[in-house]
Scaffold this motif. Sequence first.
Motif, PDB file in Angstrom:
ATOM      1  N   THR A  72      23.555  81.768  69.506  1.00 39.55           N
ATOM      2  CA  THR A  72      24.515  82.853  69.328  1.00 39.55           C
ATOM      3  C   THR A  72      23.932  84.010  68.522  1.00 39.55           C
ATOM      4  O   THR A  72      24.445  85.139  68.587  1.00 39.55           O
ATOM      5  CB  THR A  72      25.783  82.334  68.604  1.00 39.55           C
ATOM      6  N   ARG A  73      22.862  83.761  67.785  1.00 40.27           N
ATOM      7  CA  ARG A  73      22.222  84.816  66.993  1.00 40.27           C
ATOM      8  C   ARG A  73      20.967  85.362  67.646  1.00 40.27           C
ATOM      9  O   ARG A  73      20.168  86.040  67.003  1.00 40.27           O
ATOM     10  CB  ARG A  73      21.898  84.293  65.588  1.00 40.27           C
ATOM     11  N   PHE A  74      20.793  85.059  68.914  1.00 44.00           N
ATOM     12  CA  PHE A  74      19.548  85.451  69.576  1.00 44.00           C
ATOM     13  C   PHE A  74      19.306  86.951  69.504  1.00 44.00           C
ATOM     14  O   PHE A  74      18.202  87.411  69.158  1.00 44.00           O
ATOM     15  CB  PHE A  74      19.560  85.008  71.048  1.00 44.00           C
ATOM     16  N   TYR A  75      20.295  87.773  69.844  1.00 45.36           N
ATOM     17  CA  TYR A  75      20.062  89.220  69.896  1.00 45.36           C
ATOM     18  C   TYR A  75      19.829  89.801  68.500  1.00 45.36           C
ATOM     19  O   TYR A  75      19.054  90.761  68.352  1.00 45.36           O
ATOM     20  CB  TYR A  75      21.229  89.919  70.593  1.00 45.36           C
ATOM     21  N   GLN A  76      20.457  89.236  67.470  1.00 49.31           N
ATOM     22  CA  GLN A  76      20.159  89.694  66.118  1.00 49.31           C
ATOM     23  C   GLN A  76      18.679  89.532  65.819  1.00 49.31           C
ATOM     24  O   GLN A  76      18.023  90.429  65.282  1.00 49.31           O
ATOM     25  CB  GLN A  76      20.984  88.907  65.085  1.00 49.31           C
ATOM     26  N   ARG A  77      18.162  88.349  66.154  1.00 53.09           N
ATOM     27  CA  ARG A  77      16.740  88.091  65.903  1.00 53.09           C
ATOM     28  C   ARG A  77      15.837  88.954  66.778  1.00 53.09           C
ATOM     29  O   ARG A  77      14.861  89.549  66.303  1.00 53.09           O
ATOM     30  CB  ARG A  77      16.452  86.597  66.139  1.00 53.09           C
ATOM     31  N   PHE A  78      16.162  89.043  68.057  1.00 51.42           N
ATOM     32  CA  PHE A  78      15.321  89.776  68.999  1.00 51.42           C
ATOM     33  C   PHE A  78      15.207  91.252  68.619  1.00 51.42           C
ATOM     34  O   PHE A  78      14.103  91.805  68.514  1.00 51.42           O
ATOM     35  CB  PHE A  78      15.896  89.640  70.409  1.00 51.42           C
ATOM     36  N   PHE A  79      16.335  91.894  68.365  1.00 50.97           N
ATOM     37  CA  PHE A  79      16.284  93.314  68.017  1.00 50.97           C
ATOM     38  C   PHE A  79      15.736  93.524  66.615  1.00 50.97           C
ATOM     39  O   PHE A  79      15.042  94.519  66.344  1.00 50.97           O
ATOM     40  CB  PHE A  79      17.673  93.940  68.161  1.00 50.97           C
ATOM     41  N   GLY A  80      16.022  92.581  65.704  1.00 52.55           N
ATOM     42  CA  GLY A  80      15.475  92.697  64.362  1.00 52.55           C
ATOM     43  C   GLY A  80      13.951  92.701  64.379  1.00 52.55           C
ATOM     44  O   GLY A  80      13.306  93.551  63.748  1.00 52.55           O
ATOM     45  N   GLU A  81      13.355  91.756  65.100  1.00 54.94           N
ATOM     46  CA  GLU A  81      11.901  91.671  65.193  1.00 54.94           C
ATOM     47  C   GLU A  81      11.320  92.885  65.906  1.00 54.94           C
ATOM     48  O   GLU A  81      10.271  93.417  65.514  1.00 54.94           O
ATOM     49  CB  GLU A  81      11.505  90.381  65.916  1.00 54.94           C
ATOM     50  N   ASP A 107      22.786  82.932  77.972  1.00 56.85           N
ATOM     51  CA  ASP A 107      22.903  84.287  77.432  1.00 56.85           C
ATOM     52  C   ASP A 107      24.141  84.328  76.514  1.00 56.85           C
ATOM     53  O   ASP A 107      25.252  84.063  76.975  1.00 56.85           O
ATOM     54  CB  ASP A 107      23.055  85.279  78.582  1.00 56.85           C
ATOM     55  N   PRO A 108      23.980  84.647  75.229  1.00 56.13           N
ATOM     56  CA  PRO A 108      25.138  84.668  74.330  1.00 56.13           C
ATOM     57  C   PRO A 108      26.108  85.813  74.602  1.00 56.13           C
ATOM     58  O   PRO A 108      27.185  85.857  73.999  1.00 56.13           O
ATOM     59  CB  PRO A 108      24.501  84.810  72.942  1.00 56.13           C
ATOM     60  N   GLY A 109      25.745  86.719  75.514  1.00 50.74           N
ATOM     61  CA  GLY A 109      26.656  87.799  75.871  1.00 50.74           C
ATOM     62  C   GLY A 109      26.447  89.051  75.041  1.00 50.74           C
ATOM     63  O   GLY A 109      25.725  89.055  74.044  1.00 50.74           O
ATOM     64  N   VAL A 110      27.079  90.115  75.471  1.00 48.36           N
ATOM     65  CA  VAL A 110      26.918  91.411  74.820  1.00 48.36           C
ATOM     66  C   VAL A 110      27.650  91.425  73.478  1.00 48.36           C
ATOM     67  O   VAL A 110      28.849  91.171  73.405  1.00 48.36           O
ATOM     68  CB  VAL A 110      27.448  92.545  75.725  1.00 48.36           C
ATOM     69  N   LYS A 111      26.904  91.714  72.422  1.00 51.57           N
ATOM     70  CA  LYS A 111      27.495  91.833  71.096  1.00 51.57           C
ATOM     71  C   LYS A 111      27.856  93.292  70.850  1.00 51.57           C
ATOM     72  O   LYS A 111      27.125  94.201  71.248  1.00 51.57           O
ATOM     73  CB  LYS A 111      26.490  91.374  70.036  1.00 51.57           C
ATOM     74  N   PRO A 112      28.995  93.537  70.173  1.00 51.98           N
ATOM     75  CA  PRO A 112      29.402  94.920  69.925  1.00 51.98           C
ATOM     76  C   PRO A 112      28.317  95.756  69.238  1.00 51.98           C
ATOM     77  O   PRO A 112      28.144  96.938  69.568  1.00 51.98           O
ATOM     78  CB  PRO A 112      30.632  94.757  69.009  1.00 51.98           C
ATOM     79  N   ARG A 122      17.118 100.192  78.978  1.00 53.72           N
ATOM     80  CA  ARG A 122      16.053  99.811  78.042  1.00 53.72           C
ATOM     81  C   ARG A 122      15.867  98.294  77.967  1.00 53.72           C
ATOM     82  O   ARG A 122      14.773  97.795  77.704  1.00 53.72           O
ATOM     83  CB  ARG A 122      16.358 100.364  76.654  1.00 53.72           C
ATOM     84  N   ILE A 123      16.944  97.541  78.191  1.00 56.85           N
ATOM     85  CA  ILE A 123      16.889  96.076  78.094  1.00 56.85           C
ATOM     86  C   ILE A 123      17.153  95.463  79.464  1.00 56.85           C
ATOM     87  O   ILE A 123      18.111  95.815  80.148  1.00 56.85           O
ATOM     88  CB  ILE A 123      17.929  95.542  77.090  1.00 56.85           C
ATOM     89  N   ARG A 124      16.283  94.532  79.830  1.00 60.78           N
ATOM     90  CA  ARG A 124      16.430  93.815  81.110  1.00 60.78           C
ATOM     91  C   ARG A 124      16.626  92.337  80.824  1.00 60.78           C
ATOM     92  O   ARG A 124      15.811  91.715  80.129  1.00 60.78           O
ATOM     93  CB  ARG A 124      15.165  94.038  81.956  1.00 60.78           C
ATOM     94  N   ARG A 125      17.720  91.780  81.334  1.00 59.94           N
ATOM     95  CA  ARG A 125      17.971  90.346  81.202  1.00 59.94           C
ATOM     96  C   ARG A 125      17.800  89.701  82.573  1.00 59.94           C
ATOM     97  O   ARG A 125      18.430  90.114  83.549  1.00 59.94           O
ATOM     98  CB  ARG A 125      19.377  90.103  80.660  1.00 59.94           C
ATOM     99  N   ILE A 126      16.927  88.679  82.639  1.00 64.09           N
ATOM    100  CA  ILE A 126      16.611  88.019  83.904  1.00 64.09           C
ATOM    101  C   ILE A 126      16.986  86.548  83.800  1.00 64.09           C
ATOM    102  O   ILE A 126      16.606  85.869  82.836  1.00 64.09           O
ATOM    103  CB  ILE A 126      15.115  88.169  84.238  1.00 64.09           C
ATOM    104  N   TYR A 127      17.734  86.064  84.801  1.00 62.37           N
ATOM    105  CA  TYR A 127      18.142  84.661  84.841  1.00 62.37           C
ATOM    106  C   TYR A 127      17.281  83.970  85.909  1.00 62.37           C
ATOM    107  O   TYR A 127      17.429  84.219  87.106  1.00 62.37           O
ATOM    108  CB  TYR A 127      19.636  84.558  85.139  1.00 62.37           C
TER     109      TYR A 127
END
Length: 264
Positions: A72-81, A107-112, A122-127
């Motif tokens: 659930t914290r994936f995008y926080q980590r990804f964008f932070g790094e 995919d944890p979904g779009v966070k506000p 700018r961001i591509r998500r591939i399943y």
Amino acid sequence: MKTDSIFYQLFQQFPGIFFELIGQPPSTGDAYEFKSVEVKQTAFRIDGVFLPAEDLPDQPIYFVEVQFQRDTRFYQRFFGETFLYLSQYEQSNDWRGVVLFKTRSQDPGVKPQYRELLTSPRIRRIYLNELGEAAEQSLGVGVVKLIVETRKKAIDTARQLLNKAGQEIADATLRKQIIELIETIVLYKLPKMTRQELEAMFGFSELKQTRIYQEAVEEGEMKAKLESVPRLLAMGLTVEQVAHGLGLTEEQVRQAFSSEQTSD
């Protein structure tokens, strides 16, 4: 071998496959190097970054993440790094982010907080399990899809990819690399597969080119050498002569002789 290690090997050896995944010509990969980079102040590494050649400032940097577990914290980590890297390395290149999920459910979904980024080009998500027709048409994309195939389908898919590689790749070295990569993925998915099963799947001519076959040949040759040691010593040859003649160390000769005596 972990899944992320397979992707690292895949993108490092065949960067064109990544660009196929995001809808660009495979030749785009010729201008990039895939590597891990260190963010020095925080002492962590970003495992997957496609860096363009220094003389190509108009080409974007690609930050690549493989995510096979729900976090659930994936995008926080990804964008932070990502932004820590951009703040530390003052390059003029634009950037893009690509996330490879095994399935959409991971995919944890779009966070506000990141909505504008995640809904922008700018961001591509591939399943990977949804690659569909692209995996059937492209050898490279098909190899990526093999990583997420079920064990039941993996063997048939691998066989199809091997046939495709034989038909489409004229360069013997490149064909060997692709075959070894397919072999690595199959062994990762089916770790209990025997050499006989691999031979049946790959076909003998293809299997001869692979790492596992070459290791098996070396193992068989070593076994034959060690089995001949007692007979040669019984014929009156010295340990030194046997070692030199068979390409073994003297210690290996002594151990082979000792094992034979023990078994008797």
